[in-house]
Structure formats: structure tokens, C-alpha cells
Write an enzyme that holds these catalytic residues in place. Structure first.
Site, PDB file in Angstrom:
ATOM      1  N   LYS A  49      -1.029   9.927   1.033  1.00 47.48           N
ATOM      2  CA  LYS A  49      -1.071  11.176   1.813  1.00 47.48           C
ATOM      3  C   LYS A  49       0.146  11.261   2.733  1.00 47.48           C
ATOM      4  CE  LYS A  49      -6.043  11.600   1.771  1.00 47.48           C
ATOM      5  NZ  LYS A  49      -7.282  11.259   2.439  1.00 47.48           N
ATOM      6  N   PHE A  99      -3.145  -7.374  -8.045  1.00 47.58           N
ATOM      7  CA  PHE A  99      -2.917  -5.961  -8.383  1.00 47.58           C
ATOM      8  C   PHE A  99      -2.081  -5.833  -9.652  1.00 47.58           C
ATOM      9  CE2 PHE A  99      -4.628  -2.882  -5.358  1.00 47.58           C
ATOM     10  CZ  PHE A  99      -5.269  -3.751  -4.488  1.00 47.58           C
ATOM     11  N   GLU A 100      -1.160  -6.747  -9.857  1.00 51.85           N
ATOM     12  CA  GLU A 100      -0.370  -6.711 -11.093  1.00 51.85           C
ATOM     13  C   GLU A 100      -1.298  -6.844 -12.306  1.00 51.85           C
ATOM     14  OE1 GLU A 100       1.568 -10.254 -12.476  1.00 51.85           O
ATOM     15  OE2 GLU A 100       3.410  -9.146 -12.852  1.00 51.85           O
ATOM     16  N   ASP A 132       0.841  -1.205   0.000  1.00 48.27           N
ATOM     17  CA  ASP A 132       0.000   0.000   0.000  1.00 48.27           C
ATOM     18  C   ASP A 132       0.873   1.251   0.000  1.00 48.27           C
ATOM     19  OD1 ASP A 132      -2.445  -1.332  -0.017  1.00 48.27           O
ATOM     20  OD2 ASP A 132      -2.490  -1.522   2.160  1.00 48.27           O
TER      21      ASP A 132
HETATM   22  C1  LIG Z   1      -2.311  -3.207  -2.649  1.00 54.16           C
HETATM   23  S1  LIG Z   1      -2.636  -4.724  -1.879  1.00 54.16           S
HETATM   24  C2  LIG Z   1      -1.612  -5.878  -2.798  1.00 54.16           C
HETATM   25  C3  LIG Z   1      -2.041  -7.306  -2.593  1.00 54.16           C
HETATM   26  C4  LIG Z   1      -1.215  -8.338  -3.387  1.00 54.16           C
HETATM   27  N1  LIG Z   1       0.178  -8.335  -2.994  1.00 54.16           N
HETATM   28  C5  LIG Z   1      -1.326  -8.107  -4.866  1.00 54.16           C
HETATM   29  O1  LIG Z   1      -0.346  -7.680  -5.476  1.00 54.16           O
HETATM   30  O2  LIG Z   1      -2.414  -8.343  -5.396  1.00 54.16           O
HETATM   31  C6  LIG Z   1      -1.725  -4.562  -0.359  1.00 54.16           C
HETATM   32  C7  LIG Z   1      -2.081  -5.663   0.625  1.00 54.16           C
HETATM   33  O3  LIG Z   1      -1.187  -5.583   1.727  1.00 54.16           O
HETATM   34  C8  LIG Z   1      -1.924  -5.680   2.939  1.00 54.16           C
HETATM   35  N2  LIG Z   1      -1.112  -4.980   3.937  1.00 54.16           N
HETATM   36  C9  LIG Z   1      -0.892  -3.641   4.010  1.00 54.16           C
HETATM   37  N3  LIG Z   1      -0.038  -3.358   5.003  1.00 54.16           N
HETATM   38  C10 LIG Z   1       0.290  -4.551   5.557  1.00 54.16           C
HETATM   39  C11 LIG Z   1       1.130  -4.944   6.650  1.00 54.16           C
HETATM   40  N4  LIG Z   1       1.840  -4.023   7.322  1.00 54.16           N
HETATM   41  N5  LIG Z   1       1.203  -6.241   6.963  1.00 54.16           N
HETATM   42  C12 LIG Z   1       0.513  -7.165   6.266  1.00 54.16           C
HETATM   43  N6  LIG Z   1      -0.297  -6.867   5.230  1.00 54.16           N
HETATM   44  C13 LIG Z   1      -0.398  -5.585   4.882  1.00 54.16           C
HETATM   45  C14 LIG Z   1      -3.258  -5.061   2.626  1.00 54.16           C
HETATM   46  O4  LIG Z   1      -4.279  -5.491   3.501  1.00 54.16           O
HETATM   47  C15 LIG Z   1      -3.488  -5.531   1.190  1.00 54.16           C
HETATM   48  O5  LIG Z   1      -4.119  -6.791   1.132  1.00 54.16           O
END
Ligand SMILES: C[S@@+](CC[C@H](N)C(=O)[O-])C[C@H]1O[C@@H](n2cnc3c(N)ncnc32)[C@H](O)[C@@H]1O
Length: 242
Positions: free
Chosen positions: A143, A217-218, A139
Site C-alpha cells: 500500500k 519465503f524463497e 516486506d
Molecule cells: C517476508 S519475511 C522474509 C523472511 C526471510 N528473510 C525469508 O526469506 O524467509 C520479512 C521478515 O522481515 C522482518 N522485518 C521486516 N521489517 C524489518 C526490519 N525493519 N528490521 C528487521 N526485520 C524486519 C519481518 O518480521 C519478517 O520476518
């Protein structure tokens, strides 16, 4: 709402999810997940250490940060059946969904843990435990006031280097230009890690599930025509790195 997502249980893990600012929970996946026999552990506020998640005798260990809906783990467990994979996912419903995909695919070499991966790597993983760490589309928290929630920060090289075996790999992808700049600067300037451009080419050429691809997401971002940045960093031996 399932038992894994009751407000009291969310409060129970809130402490681990609020380091650097509260992480978001995506709680609403459309489909119902049959909870039986899931390779899934809800870490709550006292998650088990890595060693307790891994079957005795597992020799190669890889960890994915933020597994989302689990596309990479489903492919990776097939591509490397002798390797055990641990997915750390902050959102309980995503972790359960990913675990269900693994179970439905008949995989027995992975587990999903609900926890904050930033903390898990620091306080639940013994030194030199992992062969690879995968972080795909973390993520970006665009912001400025939310930047503290990003997975990658100034101390990431030390955190990652501690848990990787010497020569182990950190594999990262992002579409976000600002976050890409930060990742390239912080990881690329560390004496603990060395970028390996040969590996960046060689692993994807082996097929899906070896590095970077596929992820949900890719797929989405490629369809949108976004530019994706990918890196492989190798953990340098301690005497060179420290
Ligand atoms: C943008 S999504 C990408 C998901 C996956 N890696 C993909 O490429 O499809 C980011 C994921 O990371 C998780 N996430 C964010 N911060 C995290 C953290 N500190 N520890 C574990 N998971 C986290 C979110 O809940 C979300 O499912």
C-alpha cells in the site's frame, strides 16, 4: 504468551519499531520454543551495538536483515563456520524460533537480535564492520501509504555502504515486481555500490547458505512459480564511492 512478548515489553521497543510507520509483529508461531541457551537478544528500546553481540576475535562478520524463521542462517552458519552471523529480526517470536533452530543444529556462530534493522544499521553498527549484508524477501508493504516502512529507500546505498567493509557485499532477493524496480533503481544508480553479476552466479553455485538461498519465503514462492529477482552489490572503495 512468553516473557519476551508481554505487552509492556512490546511497548518498550515500540519507539524503534515505528520509524517510517509501525512494523508488524508476527507473534503467533505454532510451536513452543524452549528458551534455554538461545542465541537470542531482545533489543527492547536500547539494543546493544553490533560489537557487543559478536564474540571477541570474530574476524568475518555477516548480517541478515529480517531473518524470519532462520532457514538462511541455519544453512549459512554451516556453509561458513569461520564467519559470525547476526540476524536482525523485528518479530520477537520469529527471532526466538530462528535462534532455537540454530541452537538445535548445534551452531555457535550466530545470534538473533530483535530490533528494527533500518535503525540498527544506522545507530548500532560502526563503519566498515561487515563483510556481507543479506536482505531476502524484505516486506514489500504494497500500500502506498505504507511505503515508508520498506527497508530499502533513497538513503539505503549510503546506509549500507557505511557499514560494509570496502569490497563487501550486499545480497538481495525479492519476488515483488514493484519493490524489485525500486531496489534496482536505487541501488543500481548509486555511485557507492557496483552490481556484480559474476558474484550473483558464483556464490549460489557454491551451495546452500552462501548467498540468496535457502529461505522460507524463497521455498514458498518457488513452489508458487513466482519470478524471483536477485542482486549482489559490492561496496566501492571510499575514494571511488564518495
Ligand atoms: C517476508 S519475511 C522474509 C523472511 C526471510 N528473510 C525469508 O526469506 O524467509 C520479512 C521478515 O522481515 C522482518 N522485518 C521486516 N521489517 C524489518 C526490519 N525493519 N528490521 C528487521 N526485520 C524486519 C519481518 O518480521 C519478517 O520476518
Amino acid at each position: 504468551m512468553s516473557s519476551a512478548e508481554r505487552p509492556d515489553e512490546i511497548l518498550g521497543r515500540a519507539r524503534r519499531m515505528s520509524v517510517g510507520g509501525r512494523l508488524s509483529f508476527r507473534r503467533h508461531l505454532d510451536e513452543d520454543v524452549d528458551d534455554r541457551d538461545l542465541p537470542f537478544v531482545d533489543g527492547g528500546d536500547d539494543p546493544p551495538p553490533l560489537a557487543q553481540l559478536v564474540p571477541a576475535g570474530a574476524r568475518r562478520l555477516e548480517l541478515e536483515v529480517g531473518s524470519g524463521k532462520g532457514a538462511f542462517l541455519v544453512a549459512a552458519t554451516a556453509a561458513s563456520p569461520q564467519t559470525f552471523f547476526v540476524g536482525i529480526e523485528a518479530a520477537p517470536s520469529y527471532a526466538r524460533h530462528a535462534a532455537a533452530r540454530l541452537r538445535d543444529a548445534g551452531r555457535d556462530n550466530a545470534v538473533l537480535l530483535v530490533d528494527n534493522a533500518s535503525l540498527f544499521l544506522r545507530d548500532r553498527v560502526a563503519p566498515a564492520s561487515l563483510d556481507r549484508v543479506h536482505v531476502y524477501f524484505p516486506d514489500p508493504w504494497p500500500k502506498r501509504r505504507h511505503r515508508g516502512r520498506r527497508f530499502f529507500g533513497e538513503d539505503s546505498p549510503a546506509v549500507i555502504h557505511r557499514v560494509l567493509r570496502p569490497g563487501g557485499l550486499l545480497l538481495v532477493a525479492t519476488d515483488n515486481p514493484g519493490y524489485a524496480g525500486q531496489i534496482a533503481r536505487v541501488l543500481g544508480s548509486s555511485p557507492l555500490l557496483a552490481r556484480d553479476e559474476d558474484i550473483e552466479r558464483e556464490l549460489p553455485a557454491l551451495g546452500p547458505g552462501h548467498a540468496f538461498s535457502p529461505t522460507n519465503f524463497e521455498t514458498k514462492y518457488l513452489a508458487e512459480g513466482r519470478t524471483i529477482r536477485r542482486w549482489a552489490f559490492r561496496a566501492l572503495p571510499a575514494e571511488r564511492g564518495r
